[in-house]
Scaffold this motif. Structure first.
Motif, PDB file in Angstrom:
ATOM      1  N   UNK A   1      -4.597  -7.158 -14.851  1.00  0.00           N
ATOM      2  CA  UNK A   1      -4.197  -7.775 -15.982  1.00  0.00           C
ATOM      3  C   UNK A   1      -4.345  -6.795 -17.251  1.00  0.00           C
ATOM      4  N   UNK A   2      -3.454  -6.319 -17.905  1.00  0.00           N
ATOM      5  CA  UNK A   2      -3.885  -5.519 -19.023  1.00  0.00           C
ATOM      6  C   UNK A   2      -3.083  -5.891 -20.413  1.00  0.00           C
ATOM      7  N   UNK A   3      -3.581  -5.645 -21.434  1.00  0.00           N
ATOM      8  CA  UNK A   3      -2.935  -5.758 -22.744  1.00  0.00           C
ATOM      9  C   UNK A   3      -2.116  -4.419 -23.345  1.00  0.00           C
ATOM     10  N   UNK A   4      -1.189  -4.615 -23.403  1.00  0.00           N
ATOM     11  CA  UNK A   4       0.005  -3.517 -23.732  1.00  0.00           C
ATOM     12  C   UNK A   4       0.505  -3.736 -25.307  1.00  0.00           C
ATOM     13  N   UNK A   5       0.459  -2.827 -25.876  1.00  0.00           N
ATOM     14  CA  UNK A   5       0.683  -3.450 -27.441  1.00  0.00           C
ATOM     15  C   UNK A   5       2.000  -2.194 -27.838  1.00  0.00           C
TER      16      UNK A   5
ATOM     17  N   UNK B   1      10.388 -10.244 -15.000  1.00  0.00           N
ATOM     18  CA  UNK B   1      11.382  -9.950 -13.632  1.00  0.00           C
ATOM     19  C   UNK B   1      10.639  -9.365 -12.834  1.00  0.00           C
ATOM     20  N   UNK B   2       9.573  -8.439 -13.014  1.00  0.00           N
ATOM     21  CA  UNK B   2       8.932  -7.615 -12.091  1.00  0.00           C
ATOM     22  C   UNK B   2       7.642  -8.119 -11.601  1.00  0.00           C
ATOM     23  N   UNK B   3       7.250  -9.474 -12.074  1.00  0.00           N
ATOM     24  CA  UNK B   3       6.008 -10.153 -11.590  1.00  0.00           C
ATOM     25  C   UNK B   3       4.838  -9.253 -11.951  1.00  0.00           C
TER      26      UNK B   3
ATOM     27  N   UNK C   1       7.342  -9.459  -5.795  1.00  0.00           N
ATOM     28  CA  UNK C   1       6.706 -10.064  -4.749  1.00  0.00           C
ATOM     29  C   UNK C   1       5.324  -9.142  -4.510  1.00  0.00           C
ATOM     30  N   UNK C   2       5.794  -7.630  -4.507  1.00  0.00           N
ATOM     31  CA  UNK C   2       4.853  -6.764  -4.364  1.00  0.00           C
ATOM     32  C   UNK C   2       3.906  -6.733  -5.414  1.00  0.00           C
ATOM     33  N   UNK C   3       4.267  -6.474  -6.637  1.00  0.00           N
ATOM     34  CA  UNK C   3       3.525  -6.663  -7.909  1.00  0.00           C
ATOM     35  C   UNK C   3       2.516  -7.890  -7.901  1.00  0.00           C
ATOM     36  N   UNK C   4       2.946  -8.884  -7.328  1.00  0.00           N
ATOM     37  CA  UNK C   4       2.280 -10.152  -7.453  1.00  0.00           C
ATOM     38  C   UNK C   4       1.194 -10.098  -6.394  1.00  0.00           C
ATOM     39  N   UNK C   5       1.485  -9.457  -5.342  1.00  0.00           N
ATOM     40  CA  UNK C   5       0.336  -9.289  -4.088  1.00  0.00           C
ATOM     41  C   UNK C   5      -0.741  -8.212  -4.721  1.00  0.00           C
ATOM     42  N   UNK C   6      -0.284  -7.215  -5.194  1.00  0.00           N
ATOM     43  CA  UNK C   6      -1.009  -6.240  -5.782  1.00  0.00           C
ATOM     44  C   UNK C   6      -2.330  -6.869  -6.920  1.00  0.00           C
ATOM     45  N   UNK C   7      -1.359  -7.713  -7.907  1.00  0.00           N
ATOM     46  CA  UNK C   7      -2.493  -8.256  -8.790  1.00  0.00           C
ATOM     47  C   UNK C   7      -3.526  -9.449  -7.943  1.00  0.00           C
ATOM     48  N   UNK C   8      -3.139 -10.086  -6.980  1.00  0.00           N
ATOM     49  CA  UNK C   8      -4.020 -10.928  -6.207  1.00  0.00           C
ATOM     50  C   UNK C   8      -4.957  -9.890  -5.630  1.00  0.00           C
ATOM     51  N   UNK C   9      -4.656  -8.977  -5.000  1.00  0.00           N
ATOM     52  CA  UNK C   9      -5.651  -7.802  -4.485  1.00  0.00           C
ATOM     53  C   UNK C   9      -6.599  -7.305  -5.515  1.00  0.00           C
TER      54      UNK C   9
ATOM     55  N   UNK D   1       0.828  -1.221  -0.023  1.00  0.00           N
ATOM     56  CA  UNK D   1      -0.105   0.004   0.051  1.00  0.00           C
ATOM     57  C   UNK D   1       0.770   1.265  -0.218  1.00  0.00           C
ATOM     58  N   UNK D   2       2.146   1.332   0.607  1.00  0.00           N
ATOM     59  CA  UNK D   2       2.881   2.272   0.546  1.00  0.00           C
ATOM     60  C   UNK D   2       3.407   2.769  -0.962  1.00  0.00           C
ATOM     61  N   UNK D   3       3.484   4.017  -1.314  1.00  0.00           N
ATOM     62  CA  UNK D   3       3.563   4.333  -2.559  1.00  0.00           C
ATOM     63  C   UNK D   3       4.972   5.077  -2.784  1.00  0.00           C
ATOM     64  N   UNK D   4       5.637   5.586  -1.673  1.00  0.00           N
ATOM     65  CA  UNK D   4       6.742   6.362  -1.818  1.00  0.00           C
ATOM     66  C   UNK D   4       8.070   5.834  -1.327  1.00  0.00           C
ATOM     67  N   UNK D   5       8.910   5.327  -2.080  1.00  0.00           N
ATOM     68  CA  UNK D   5      10.229   4.943  -1.752  1.00  0.00           C
ATOM     69  C   UNK D   5       9.795   3.522  -0.732  1.00  0.00           C
TER      70      UNK D   5
END
Length: 751
Positions: A421-425, A448-450, A408-416, A383-387
């Motif tokens: 999930x987005x489509x980027x072109x 690499x960033x999950x 791990x943080x990105x995976x948790x954010x995805x689970x929550x 939940x923290x967004x600064x550093x």
């Protein structure tokens, strides 16, 4: 999985840039607008360039090290001369870099006019460490460099930052999230081989000075690493990463190893870090106020992170103590860091209430970075967004209990459900040879960033821009880069979907994209997302799309709470390339020569030159549109006579930088012009010129080789493409990948 598709068109309904009291001209104001405009959704449209310190730069050099003065001058784009003393040096000599020997500097450095002179002690570690202690104490800044394998890029970064010409902090605080990775190695040399991978997803690198272990002659380690050892560690780290460094001396009571019985020791180390040009200085709140105040007042271009850690397990976020700690921290801070260990998962929600309360009651305060430690507190790190502090599997130990990696943080954010999930072109064309190879690179970064996103390369089949609205009007659309870029007028005039969004707040166009007239990045932002800490409170809370409402009612279309941003990232890549080995001030009021077949090919280059405050631009092959010409003196080369006049003019009007956007088939013409201007340096024969070749592909003759033989510093499309990729990735997914990782992961074949 990455896919390559063919898509056919469908029928679908800040500190002021003028610092030190300098008054900016109208041309400088235009350049400032080019380099510092900001759209209201928190997407930074800025290169971070500033006018900076205008005092006369004096370099103090050691025995047999006179040559370092000329390197400083070259990086600053100025001539130089040697001086015998500080006496008589004024700010009127700011167009020169002056060199003074170490022994001569000792005589009167303490009585120099500090309002007119900035003194930099340049010390080669080959002469031994530490540097002269008296000069170190008296100088404004200190640059440590090796006797061999000297890095001009490192020097450019150091001098640009210490003189206030570049600014990391504002651009970082405009991001939705920022992370820093803590190097926990006893010697940073152990981290250097993997640093490109370690720093993926990080916005800064923390040097834990207290964890360094300086070996002694008897085989043991010093209880506290000496300043000499620490200075060398900073030098080694800065040479291998372009990321800002956080300098931390953590005390024993806060999970560190620095003793608490000598507060003045902290000041000695932390102030020296400021002199070394370290971007962030971690200052613990328990230190006496006079030390914290003095560091804050003398921080220069560095930023102070006020740090509070509690390991007792009794600290409570709803308490008056927490608010008092915050108020005390903000007195002398640019960022406030509060970290506590907890026992109950509900305390994570108490922290979030505290965070929202602080933001509401103290809106002008520095950004707050607050997390809970331990496994129980890991939720707060999402939940923290600064550093947010992050770790990496390749690190020997974690810096604090409960630290997570970026993946791990990105995976948790995805689970929550906070990172859907987005489509980027990647939107290519049949004639583009550069877009498709991006696909494996983006996959590597996502893995690499999950990140849960899917990346696809879309090959457009015609010049019609209508197919792009098909991509953007999808529920899962997460953004796109366009290679080659598409004209803004084509997108707005030929696409009814974009036209409908432009009638309301559902579409933003950055100043760069509007002025350049070319869009190479389309970004998606949700209005429900929390703005970044430094974003102005102007983000629309809801969108009402006028015009063709059938788009908004499409259940599979772009959600109504999402907006699109048209941007141009290429100009930032150009600025990063041109300032890789030179300070931004090297370009101020100088002349440039731009070659292109048409104005669209030259547009990003012209905008980048405006951001660098170039004075005059000679053009070949195109007519400059009025919007791009505003703030610049533009002179087209129409005949040989005008070219000959440009060869013979005085220094400032003689082309300092040549940028060619011509195709490889015209390399002979480019080479000819490089020869013409390569031999003409005017009066300042000490200053090396710059050549940037944006051609991609096989060619007859190599203009870059000719430029090198003519004394130019040369760069190619590979450099610009890599830097642009860094900017594009940050815009699309909000996370950082270092330039070095782009080159490592992509390979030379990408370019």
């Amino acid at each position: 999985m990455t896919t390559v598709q063919q898509l056919h068109p469908a029928h679908t309904p800040s500190r002021s840039p003028g610092s030190n009291g300098a008054v900016m001209s109208s041309a400088e104001a235009d350049a400032t607008q080019a380099s510092r405009s900001l759209v209201s959704n928190g997407t930074s449209d800025t290169s971070g360039l500033r006018k900076g310190d205008t005092r006369t730069v004096v370099i103090i050099y050691g025995p047999r090290q006179e040559s370092i003065v000329s390197v400083f001058a070259d990086v600053l784009g100025k001539p130089y001369r040697m001086a015998d003393s500080f006496q008589g040096i004024t700010s009127l000599e700011q167009d020169l870099v002056l060199g003074i020997s170490l022994e001569s500097a000792k005589i009167d450095i303490s009585t120099r006019n500090r309002d007119a002179v900035v003194a930099i002690n340049a010390h080669s570690i080959n002469l031994g460490m530490p540097p002269d202690t008296y000069i170190s104490a008296q100088c404004d800044y200190e640059y440590l460099y090796p006797g061999t394998s000297f890095s001009r890029r490192d020097l450019a970064r150091f001098i640009s930052f210490t003189l206030g010409q570049i600014n990391h902090h504002d651009s970082l605080m405009s991001k939705p999230r920022t992370y820093f990775i803590s190097t926990t190695f006893p010697d940073v040399r152990a981290a250097l081989p993997n640093l490109d991978i370690l720093t993926v997803g990080a916005d800064a690198v923390e040097l834990r000075v207290d964890l360094l272990k300086e070996p002694l002659h008897d085989g043991s380690c010093a209880p506290i690493p000496s300043l000499s050892y620490v200075g060398e560690q900073v030098m080694l780290l800065r040479q291998r990463t372009e990321l800002p460094i956080i300098f931390t001396t953590r005390c024993t009571s806060e999970n560190g190893r620095f003793p608490m019985d000598k507060p003045d020791l902290y000041y000695e180390y932390l102030f020296r870090a400021i002199q070394w040009g370290v971007e962030y200085i971690d200052v613990e709140l328990w230190l006496p106020e006079y030390i914290r105040r003095k560091l804050y007042e003398k921080r220069g271009s560095s930023r102070i992170m006020s740090a509070f850690h509690d390991f007792s397990g009794t600290f409570k976020w709803p308490s008056s103590q927490a608010e008092s700690i915050f108020l005390e921290s903000r007195k002398y801070a640019d960022i406030i860091k509060m970290i506590s260990i907890i026992n109950d998962p509900n305390e994570n929600f108490e922290l979030e209430y505290f965070r929202s309360k602080i933001r509401a009651e103290y809106p002008g305060s520095p950004p707050l970075s607050a997390v809970n430690m331990g496994e129980t507190g890991q939720f707060s790190r999402t939940l923290n967004k600064v550093f947010t502090p992050i770790t990496h599997p390749l690190l020997p130990i974690i810096a604090a209990p409960g630290q997570l990696s970026a993946a791990e943080i990105n995976a948790a954010l995805s689970t929550l459900g906070q990172l859907p999930k987005k489509s980027i072109y990647g939107v290519s064309s049949p004639f583009s040879r550069i877009a498709t190879p991006y696909a494996p690179f983006y996959e590597k970064c996502f893995n690499e960033l999950g990140l849960p996103h899917q990346f696809s390369v879309v090959e457009r089949q015609s010049k019609d821009s209508g197919f792009i609205e098909t991509l953007c009007n999808q529920k899962s659309f997460g953004g796109a880069y366009l290679s080659p870029p598409v004209s803004l007028s084509s997108l707005m005039n030929n696409c009814s979907f974009f036209a409908s969004l432009s009638n309301g707040p559902g579409l933003s166009i950055t100043e760069a994209a509007r002025t350049i007239g070319m869009v190479d990045t389309i970004i998606v932002r949700s209005c429900s997302s929390t703005p970044p800490p430094s974003a102005p409170p102007a983000t629309p809370s809801s969108f009402h799309r006028k015009g063709d409402t059938s788009f908004g009612h499409n259940a599979n279309g772009l959600p109504l709470n999402s907006s699109l941003i048209f941007d141009n990232a290429n100009w930032r890549g150009l600025v990063s390339t041109l300032t890789r080995d030179l300070a931004p001030s090297a370009y101020v009021d100088r002349a440039a020569l731009v070659l292109a077949t048409n104005a669209d090919d030259a547009a990003s280059t012209m905008y980048a030159l405006k951001a660098l405050r170039i004075g005059k631009v000679y053009t070949v092959g195109f007519k400059t549109p009025p919007d791009l010409a505003r703030g610049l003196e533009v002179q087209p080369f129409n005949n040989l006579e005008s070219l000959q006049r440009a060869r013979t003019v005085h220094d400032k009007a003689n082309p300092f930088v040549i940028i060619s956007a011509l195709g490889p088939e015209k390399s002979n013409i480019v080479g000819m012009l490089v020869r013409v201007f390569g031999g003409s340096r005017g009066l300042s024969t000490q200053i090396r010129k710059v050549f940037l070749d944006l051609a991609d592909g096989p060619r007859k003759g190599d203009p870059s080789l000719i430029a090198e033989q003519s004394g130019f510093a040369t760069y190619g499309v590979a450099d610009t493409t890599a830097f642009t990729t860094v900017q594009t990735f940050r815009l699309l997914v909000g996370q950082n990948v270092p330039y070095s990782f782009v080159r490592l992961a992509s390979g030379q074949g990408m370019f």
